[in-house]
Design a protein around this motif. Structure first.
Motif, short mmCIF file in Angstrom:
data_model
loop_
_atom_site.label_atom_id
_atom_site.label_comp_id
_atom_site.label_asym_id
_atom_site.label_seq_id
_atom_site.Cartn_x
_atom_site.Cartn_y
_atom_site.Cartn_z
N GLY A 9 0.79 -1.22 0.00
CA GLY A 9 0.00 0.00 0.00
C GLY A 9 0.83 1.27 0.00
N THR A 10 2.13 1.18 0.23
CA THR A 10 2.99 2.35 0.17
C THR A 10 3.65 2.36 -1.20
N PRO A 11 3.19 3.25 -2.08
CA PRO A 11 3.75 3.23 -3.44
C PRO A 11 5.20 3.69 -3.47
N THR A 12 5.93 3.14 -4.39
CA THR A 12 7.30 3.56 -4.64
C THR A 12 7.30 4.50 -5.83
N VAL A 13 7.91 5.67 -5.65
CA VAL A 13 7.97 6.67 -6.71
C VAL A 13 9.30 6.54 -7.43
N VAL A 14 9.23 6.41 -8.74
CA VAL A 14 10.43 6.37 -9.57
C VAL A 14 10.42 7.63 -10.43
N GLY A 15 11.39 8.49 -10.20
CA GLY A 15 11.49 9.73 -10.96
C GLY A 15 12.24 9.49 -12.26
N LEU A 16 11.57 9.67 -13.37
CA LEU A 16 12.20 9.57 -14.68
C LEU A 16 12.59 10.97 -15.10
N HIS A 17 13.71 11.09 -15.79
CA HIS A 17 14.07 12.41 -16.29
C HIS A 17 14.87 12.28 -17.57
N GLY A 18 14.85 13.37 -18.34
CA GLY A 18 15.49 13.35 -19.64
C GLY A 18 14.46 13.06 -20.71
#
Length: 154
Positions: A10-19
């Motif tokens: 229930g705790t989402p993992t955030v993956v920051g994409l960039h570029g």
């Protein structure tokens, strides 16, 4: 390494994409996201707020991540701040397939920092582009008044 092991359900993992999320970077983006989507029940948030360019290969990366997460009983959410990216998904008929937020959800945790998308072009090799623009600096439908309204009747 699976960046999702040992976390509470229930705790989402955030993956920051960039570029740039495009054809040259699709294979490496898929490989990195495959590692994050390998576990069962993964709730994953892909933050696209720092992505400057999205093409069909980038959309393919998003679809692959969604399929992998759903096959394992999880949920994939996108953070999209560039309206043009939402337009791309809707135009392709994928608007209903992704849950989209304006910002990462509260209580989420950031995955370990990593570049998932292709880095933007080296300084001096290409002029900077506004987010959502084509590589030649133009925006789709920029010359046509009313933008994407023509698609509404289809």
């Amino acid at each position: 390494m699976n960046g999702l092991r040992g976390r509470r359900r229930g705790t989402p993992t955030v993956v920051g994409l960039h570029g740039d999320l495009d054809w040259p970077g699709a294979a490496s983006a898929n490989a990195r996201l495959d590692a994050l989507t390998a576990g069962n029940g993964a709730d994953l948030v892909l933050d696209l707020s720092r992505v400057h360019f999205l093409d069909c290969a980038g959309v393919g990366v998003l679809c692959r991540a969604r399929r992998r997460v759903r096959e394992r009983g999880g949920r994939l959410t996108l953070v999209i701040t560039e309206p043009h990216f939402g337009w791309i998904l809707r135009t392709l008929g994928l608007g209903e397939y992704f849950e989209v937020l304006d910002a990462p959800p509260e209580g989420s945790r950031q995955a370990e920092p990593r570049t998932v998308a292709s880095p933007p072009a080296e300084p001096g090799t290409a002029a900077p582009r506004p987010a959502g623009s084509r590589r030649d600096g133009t925006r789709p439908n920029a010359a046509r008044p009313g933008g994407s309204r023509r698609l509404a009747g289809r």
